[in-house]
Design an enzyme around this catalytic site. Structure first.
Site, short mmCIF file in Angstrom:
data_model
loop_
_atom_site.label_atom_id
_atom_site.label_comp_id
_atom_site.label_asym_id
_atom_site.label_seq_id
_atom_site.Cartn_x
_atom_site.Cartn_y
_atom_site.Cartn_z
N ILE A 120 0.85 -1.20 0.00
CA ILE A 120 0.00 0.00 0.00
C ILE A 120 0.88 1.25 0.00
O ILE A 120 0.68 2.18 -0.76
CB ILE A 120 -0.94 0.00 1.22
CG1 ILE A 120 -1.88 -1.20 1.17
CG2 ILE A 120 -1.72 1.30 1.30
CD1 ILE A 120 -2.84 -1.30 2.33
N CYS A 121 1.84 1.26 0.88
CA CYS A 121 2.73 2.43 0.97
C CYS A 121 3.91 2.08 1.87
O CYS A 121 4.01 0.97 2.38
CB CYS A 121 1.98 3.62 1.55
SG CYS A 121 1.34 3.31 3.20
N GLY A 126 8.14 0.77 7.96
CA GLY A 126 8.55 0.03 6.77
C GLY A 126 7.35 -0.18 5.87
O GLY A 126 6.33 0.51 6.00
N PRO A 127 7.43 -1.16 4.96
CA PRO A 127 6.34 -1.36 4.01
C PRO A 127 5.03 -1.72 4.70
O PRO A 127 5.03 -2.48 5.66
CB PRO A 127 6.83 -2.52 3.15
CG PRO A 127 8.23 -2.75 3.51
CD PRO A 127 8.51 -2.14 4.82
N ILE A 128 3.93 -1.15 4.19
CA ILE A 128 2.59 -1.54 4.66
C ILE A 128 1.98 -2.37 3.52
O ILE A 128 1.87 -1.88 2.39
CB ILE A 128 1.74 -0.31 5.02
CG1 ILE A 128 2.42 0.48 6.14
CG2 ILE A 128 0.32 -0.73 5.42
CD1 ILE A 128 1.65 1.66 6.68
N ASP A 251 -2.25 13.69 15.73
CA ASP A 251 -2.24 13.93 14.28
C ASP A 251 -3.64 13.64 13.68
O ASP A 251 -3.77 12.89 12.71
CB ASP A 251 -1.17 13.06 13.63
CG ASP A 251 -0.84 13.48 12.20
OD1 ASP A 251 -1.30 14.56 11.77
OD2 ASP A 251 -0.12 12.73 11.51
N1 LIG Z 1 -5.62 -1.29 8.78
C1 LIG Z 1 -5.51 -0.68 7.61
N2 LIG Z 1 -6.37 -0.92 6.61
C2 LIG Z 1 -6.23 -0.30 5.42
N3 LIG Z 1 -5.27 0.58 5.13
C3 LIG Z 1 -4.38 0.86 6.10
C4 LIG Z 1 -4.45 0.25 7.38
N4 LIG Z 1 -3.44 0.72 8.14
C5 LIG Z 1 -2.78 1.59 7.36
N5 LIG Z 1 -3.32 1.68 6.14
C6 LIG Z 1 -2.86 2.51 5.02
O1 LIG Z 1 -1.54 2.92 5.28
C7 LIG Z 1 -1.48 4.34 5.47
C8 LIG Z 1 -0.49 4.66 6.58
O2 LIG Z 1 -0.98 4.10 7.78
P1 LIG Z 1 -0.50 4.59 9.21
O3 LIG Z 1 -0.57 6.08 9.28
O4 LIG Z 1 -1.24 3.82 10.24
O5 LIG Z 1 0.98 4.05 9.22
P2 LIG Z 1 2.36 4.70 9.59
O6 LIG Z 1 2.82 5.59 8.49
O7 LIG Z 1 3.23 3.54 9.91
O8 LIG Z 1 2.09 5.63 10.82
P3 LIG Z 1 2.13 5.39 12.38
O9 LIG Z 1 3.47 4.93 12.79
O10 LIG Z 1 1.77 6.75 12.91
O11 LIG Z 1 1.05 4.36 12.66
C9 LIG Z 1 -2.92 4.77 5.75
O12 LIG Z 1 -3.17 6.10 5.35
C10 LIG Z 1 -3.69 3.78 4.91
O13 LIG Z 1 -3.72 4.20 3.56
#
Ligand SMILES: Nc1ncnc2c1ncn2[C@@H]1O[C@H](COP(=O)(O)OP(=O)(O)OP(=O)(O)O)[C@@H](O)[C@H]1O
Length: 422
Positions: A120-121, A126-128, A251
Site C-alpha cells: 500500500i505504501c 517500513g512497508p505496509i 495527528d
Molecule cells: N488497517 C488498515 N487498513 C487499510 N489501510 C491501512 C491500514 N493501516 C494503514 N493503512 C494505510 O496505510 C497508510 C499509513 O498508515 P498509518 O498512518 O497507520 O501508518 P504509519 O505511516 O506507519 O504511521 P504510524 O506509525 O503513525 O502508525 C494509511 O493512510 C492507509 O492508507
C-alpha cells in the site's frame, strides 16, 4: 659519534669542554624521552578515537557481520523491496525476541499469511502490505494489513516495533481504532497484523466524492451534512477512549482516518499516541503538517487532548469542503503568525452556522476554552438530529494531489493517494 669525538678531544683539565659534554646529555636524554612519550600518547589517542567511531556505527550492542534474513513472506514477489542483509547477529535478535513472552498469545503462524497482494505504501516502520490470511478453512481466508519492520533494523528499532505492538495490545479493542489481529515476531522479518479497512483513508474518500462516481466496491461516494457529523462522532469516541487512558492522538486529520463501506471511521496513525505512552509527550522531531496543529503545538509547548480537539475542527473543515487544504491563502510556514493575529478560517459556503459554531469552539486559542471530546460529541449528537441528510455535498473542482500537498504543507509522498484525476 659527535659525543665520542668530543670525549676523545677533551682533556680532563678542560672544564668548558666537560660542561659542553654534560649539556649534550642534558638535552638529548630528555628530548628522547619526550619523543617516546608523545609517540605513545599519539598511539593511545588513535586507539581511543578508533574505538569511539566503531561504537557510533554499531546498531546494537552485539553487532557482528551481516546475516541474510530468513524470509517466509516475500514482498519482492509483489514487486517491492530488496533482499537486504541484517546487521545484527541473528542470535542476539532471537535471544531478544525470545525474551518477549508478552507477545506469545498474539503470534500468527507465518504459513497462514500466504500471499502478499500489494504494497500500500511505506509507513513509519517500513512497508505496509495487504495480504491474505488463511484461517484453516479456505472459504474463510481474509484480507489483512501487514506492517513490516524494514530491514536492516537495529536492536532499538526492533524493540520499538515490539513496543508498538504491545501498545496496541494495551489499548485493546475499540470500534473506532484500527484493530490489531496479531503479529509475527518470533523471528525475522517482523510483522504487525492489522484488520484491513479496505476503503482506505477518508481524504481519498472525500476527493472521490467530488467526482461523478456513485458507488465503488459497495461504498457510496456521497456525503451529507448528517454523515459528516456521523463520522465526526466516531472520531470523537476514539479520542475519548484515548483520553481515558491519559493519551492523545497528535495527528487528527482526514488522512489518518480509515473508512469502511458502512461509513464506520477508524483512527489510524497511532505513532504519536505511542510516543505519548512511552515518553509522556510528543518529541518535537516529528514532522506533522503545521496547518492541523493547535497553537500550543506550534509554539512547542506541552500539549494534550485539547490539541486534538483543535485538529478535529480542521477535520470538520476537511469533510465539509470535501478535502480542501486548510487556510488555502496562508503559506504553511506562516500559519503561526496568522493564528497569533487571532485569525481563523472563514465559514465555508457548504458549512451550516451550527457546524461553523462547533468548528470555532475547537479553534479557541487557549486550550481551556475548547470543549473536551465528550462535550463535543454531545454537541454533535444534538446537531445530528436536525442535520440535512438529503443534500449531497458538492465541490466541482477536482483535486490535483501535488497542488494540494503544496498548499496543505504535506509531502506528496505521505498522502498515499490512490486517487486519480481521470
Ligand atoms: N488497517 C488498515 N487498513 C487499510 N489501510 C491501512 C491500514 N493501516 C494503514 N493503512 C494505510 O496505510 C497508510 C499509513 O498508515 P498509518 O498512518 O497507520 O501508518 P504509519 O505511516 O506507519 O504511521 P504510524 O506509525 O503513525 O502508525 C494509511 O493512510 C492507509 O492508507
Amino acid at each position: 659519534m659527535g659525543m665520542t669525538r668530543m670525549l676523545l678531544e677533551c682533556s680532563l683539565s678542560d672544564k668548558l669542554c666537560v660542561i659542553q659534554e654534560k649539556q649534550y646529555e642534558v638535552i638529548i636524554v630528555p628530548t628522547f624521552l619526550v619523543t617516546i612519550f608523545l609517540i605513545l600518547l599519539g598511539v593511545i589517542l588513535w586507539l581511543f578515537i578508533r574505538e569511539q567511531r566503531t561504537q557510533q556505527h554499531r546498531p546494537g550492542p552485539r553487532d557482528t557481520a551481516p546475516v541474510p534474513p530468513s524470509r517466509d513472506l516475500s514482498w519482492e514477489a509483489a514487486g517491492h523491496g530488496g533482499n537486504v542483509a541484517l546487521p545484527l547477529k541473528e542470535t542476539s535478535v532471537e535471544n531478544f525476541l525470545g525474551a518477549t513472552p508478552a507477545l506469545a498469545k498474539l503470534q500468527v503462524p507465518r504459513e497462514q499469511l500466504s500471499e502478499v497482494v500489494e504494497q500500500i505504501c511505506n509507513g513509519s516502520y517500513g512497508p505496509i502490505l495487504r495480504a491474505n490470511m488463511n484461517t484453516g478453512d479456505a472459504s474463510k481466508s481474509k484480507s489483512v494489513i501487514l506492517k513490516a519492520l524494514k530491514e536492516p533494523a537495529g536492536l532499538h528499532e526492533v524493540q520499538d516495533f515490539l513496543g508498538r505492538i504491545q501498545f496496541h495490545q494495551y489499548l485493546g479493542k475499540h470500534k473506532n481504532l484500527v484493530q490489531l489481529e496479531g503479529c509475527c515476531t518470533e523471528k525475522l522479518p517482523l510483522y504487525m497484523v492489522l484488520e484491513d479497512v479496505v476503503h482506505g483513508d477518508l481524504l481519498n474518500f472525500l476527493w472521490t466524492c467530488r467526482r461523478d462516481v456513485m458507488t465503488m466496491d459497495g461504498l457510496l461516494y456521497d456525503l451529507t451534512e448528517k454523515q459528516v457529523y456521523h463520522i465526526g462522532k466516531q472520531v470523537l469516541l476514539a479520542l475519548e477512549f484515548l483520553q481515558d487512558k491519559h493519551l492523545f492522538h497528535g495527528d487528527v486529520a482526514a488522512r489518518n482516518i480509515l473508512i469502511q463501506s458502512d461509513l464506520t471511521a477508524k483512527l489510524c496513525g497511532l505513532g504519536l499516541a505511542y510516543e505519548v505512552y512511552t515518553r509522556g509527550a510528543i518529541s518535537s522531531t516529528q514532522t506533522i503538517p503545521l496547518k492541523w496543529l493547535a497553537p500550543e503545538r506550534l509554539l512547542l509547548r506541552p500539549a494534550g487532548i485539547r490539541a486534538d480537539v483543535w485538529s478535529f475542527g480542521i477535520l470538520l473543515y476537511e469533510m465539509v469542503t470535501l478535502g480542501a487544504p486548510p487556510y488555502p491563502e496562508v503559506p504553511p510556514a506562516s500559519i503561526l503568525q496568522h493564528l497569533q493575529k487571532r485569525k481563523i478560517m472563514k465559514r465555508p459556503s457548504s458549512c451550516t452556522r451550527t457546524m461553523y459554531g462547533i468548528m470555532k469552539s475547537c479553534w479557541r486559542w487557549h486550550e481551556a476554552g475548547r470543549p473536551s471530546p465528550r462535550e463535543l460529541r454531545l454537541r454533535l449528537e444534538v446537531a445530528i438530529k436536525t442535520a440535512d441528510d438529503k443534500a449531497v455535498l458538492q465541490v466541482p473542482e477536482l483535486v490535483v494531489p501535488e497542488l494540494y500537498a503544496a498548499v496543505a504543507g504535506i509531502r506528496v509522498e505521505s498522502l498515499f493517494y490512490n486517487y486519480s484525476m481521470l
